[in-house]
Write a protein that holds these residues in place. Structure first.
Motif, PDB file in Angstrom:
ATOM      1  N   GLU A  15      -0.660   6.639  -1.279  1.00  0.00           N
ATOM      2  CA  GLU A  15      -1.989   7.248  -1.223  1.00  0.00           C
ATOM      3  C   GLU A  15      -2.918   6.360  -0.420  1.00  0.00           C
ATOM      4  O   GLU A  15      -2.861   5.135  -0.518  1.00  0.00           O
ATOM      5  CB  GLU A  15      -2.565   7.436  -2.632  1.00  0.00           C
ATOM      6  N   ASP A  58      -6.590   4.903   0.211  1.00  0.00           N
ATOM      7  CA  ASP A  58      -7.844   4.646  -0.486  1.00  0.00           C
ATOM      8  C   ASP A  58      -8.871   4.286   0.580  1.00  0.00           C
ATOM      9  O   ASP A  58      -9.013   3.127   0.966  1.00  0.00           O
ATOM     10  CB  ASP A  58      -7.662   3.494  -1.484  1.00  0.00           C
ATOM     11  N   ARG A  66     -11.988   4.169   0.550  1.00  0.00           N
ATOM     12  CA  ARG A  66     -13.148   3.351   0.165  1.00  0.00           C
ATOM     13  C   ARG A  66     -12.949   1.902   0.594  1.00  0.00           C
ATOM     14  O   ARG A  66     -13.882   1.221   1.010  1.00  0.00           O
ATOM     15  CB  ARG A  66     -13.353   3.384  -1.352  1.00  0.00           C
ATOM     16  N   ARG A 103      -2.027   2.482  -0.834  1.00  0.00           N
ATOM     17  CA  ARG A 103      -1.372   2.031  -2.058  1.00  0.00           C
ATOM     18  C   ARG A 103      -0.014   2.730  -2.149  1.00  0.00           C
ATOM     19  O   ARG A 103       0.044   3.961  -2.173  1.00  0.00           O
ATOM     20  CB  ARG A 103      -2.207   2.340  -3.294  1.00  0.00           C
ATOM     21  N   ASP A 109     -12.734   1.197 -12.481  1.00  0.00           N
ATOM     22  CA  ASP A 109     -12.073   0.377 -11.458  1.00  0.00           C
ATOM     23  C   ASP A 109     -11.286  -0.755 -12.102  1.00  0.00           C
ATOM     24  O   ASP A 109     -10.189  -1.107 -11.650  1.00  0.00           O
ATOM     25  CB  ASP A 109     -13.111  -0.188 -10.479  1.00  0.00           C
ATOM     26  N   ARG A 146      -7.852   0.438 -13.486  1.00  0.00           N
ATOM     27  CA  ARG A 146      -6.781   0.529 -12.488  1.00  0.00           C
ATOM     28  C   ARG A 146      -6.156  -0.836 -12.235  1.00  0.00           C
ATOM     29  O   ARG A 146      -4.938  -0.969 -12.112  1.00  0.00           O
ATOM     30  CB  ARG A 146      -7.343   1.101 -11.190  1.00  0.00           C
TER      31      ARG A 146
END
Length: 397
Positions: free
Chosen positions: A45, A47, A49, A54, A206, A209
């Protein structure tokens, strides 16, 4: 005629633009650490931001997650500091392959650590703590920029990276199957001018995770509820209270999270109870009536503390009682004024307290003399002015 649609990776001109690219880079890294034959990939995936990919890592049969590889989307390089450590991957692979053998070999070992107060960077101090010598971690890390006088992080990414570093190092020193409990909450970044909006950052989500990525299982999300008036200091909700216009509504925050994680293991919790070498201690550690039956805890905040972000001793007492035995060692890497230490001694546990701020570290030393009396002389003091240079060891000897 339809317009071509660019992906986010293409729009931002990443070098790593597809799942295929991400897996190819990850495969090279796995070959370098000689684990390519033992690990499979989950679905990568992006990310955007943080401009990273990942790539989940699974056992060869694809059934169990054991970590992840993080790749810089711009540089097409594996970010080793954010990627699951190869040794940890090997350990998890072995545990999945031979769980029954590990259960038979595992011995319950009582921690040899003594009460300790350390002034300095907890990241450095943790390096010297023996592996699996801590029975419980309970802490409330610094709030990201919620209080200008109590923050050192310029960017939120830097804050999360620092928290990951501490969580990773705490994983090493925490005994197998024991608990890491963290008190945290979203933070409100006040607006710089009337032309800007304030921002609320969901810090707990956050951090969650990071815990999962660093080898912990999620156990509970406990909600600490404060009296209604406690939230008005944030300023949130005042505008709506005055005007009552739609769209302006903002709830006044009166809660914090107490997030509970357990270091990954194949051992059931009952194993620790049955195999404790002193069953009398287990019996003495049983929880009395009046315990919290739900995940909603109503506790008044600390109001008389020299520290700007102290949590109440009642909160520390509940966590220590519920997640440790008498005689266990409790670590707080962000000790503040030492609340965890005070609660630990009251409940017949030992403490390891680290605090970066020298002023608060010295305050802990002063308070510890009240908790311990004549036994204070046996406390290991690191970087404190009254340190006993002839006895600089964590071990209780």
């Amino acid at each position: 005629m339809t317009k071509s649609h660019q992906s986010v990776a293409e729009q931002r001109k990443y070098l790593v633009r597809s799942v295929v690219d991400a897996k190819a880079i990850s495969s090279v890294w796995l070959e370098e650490i000689e684990l390519q034959q033992m690990i499979s990939f989950g679905l990568p995936e992006i990310d955007d931001r943080y401009h990273i990919w990942r790539i989940p890592l699974k056992t060869k049969n694809g059934k169990t997650n054991i970590g992840e590889i993080v790749v810089d989307a711009f540089l097409a390089e594996v970010l080793v500091d954010k990627t699951t450590d190869p040794k940890l991957l090997e350990t998890r692979l072995l545990k999945k392959d031979k769980p029954d053998l590990l259960k038979k070999q595992k011995q319950y070992t009582l921690s040899p650590l003594r009460n300790t107060i350390g002034i300095g960077d907890c990241s450095e101090l943790l390096e010297d703590v023996p592996t699996e010598s801590i029975d419980l971690v309970f802490t409330s890390p610094p709030y990201f920029n919620a209080r200008p006088e109590y923050s050192e992080y310029e960017e939120y990414d830097h804050y999360l990276l620092a928290m990951r570093n501490i969580i990773r190092k705490a994983h090493r020193v925490l005994a197998e199957g024991r608990f890491f409990v963290m008190n945290t909450s979203p933070v409100l970044l006040r607006r710089a001018s009337r032309n800007e909006a304030s921002k609320r950052i969901a810090v707990p989500f956050d951090l969650h995770r990071i815990f999962i990525e660093e080898g912990f299982d999620f156990i509970d999300d406990i909600i600490w509820v404060k009296p209604e008036g406690a939230g008005w200091a944030t300023g949130r909700g005042r505008r709506f209270a005055a005007d009552r216009n739609p769209l302006q509504y903002k709830a006044v925050p009166v809660t914090e999270y107490v997030l509970v994680y357990r270091k990954k293991t194949n051992l059931l919790i009952d194993w620790h109870i049955r195999n404790h070498p002193n069953q009398e201690v287990v019996s003495q550690s049983k929880i009395a009536d009046g315990y919290e039956k739900t995940n909603i805890w109503r506790i008044n905040p600390m109001t008389r503390s020299k520290h700007p972000a102290a949590f109440p001793v009642e909160l520390a007492e509940k966590v220590i009682s519920y997640y440790s035995f008498q005689g266990d060692v409790v670590l707080d890497p962000f000790a503040g004024s030492g609340t965890v230490g005070a609660a630990a001694i009251k409940l017949n546990r030992r403490f390891v307290l680290f605090e970066l701020n020298k002023q608060y570290g010295e305050l802990i030393c002063e308070e510890a003399q009240k908790w311990l009396g004549k036994d204070y002389k046996d406390v290991l003091k690191l970087n404190c002015e009254d340190i006993n240079a002839t006895s600089q060891t964590f071990l209780d000897i």
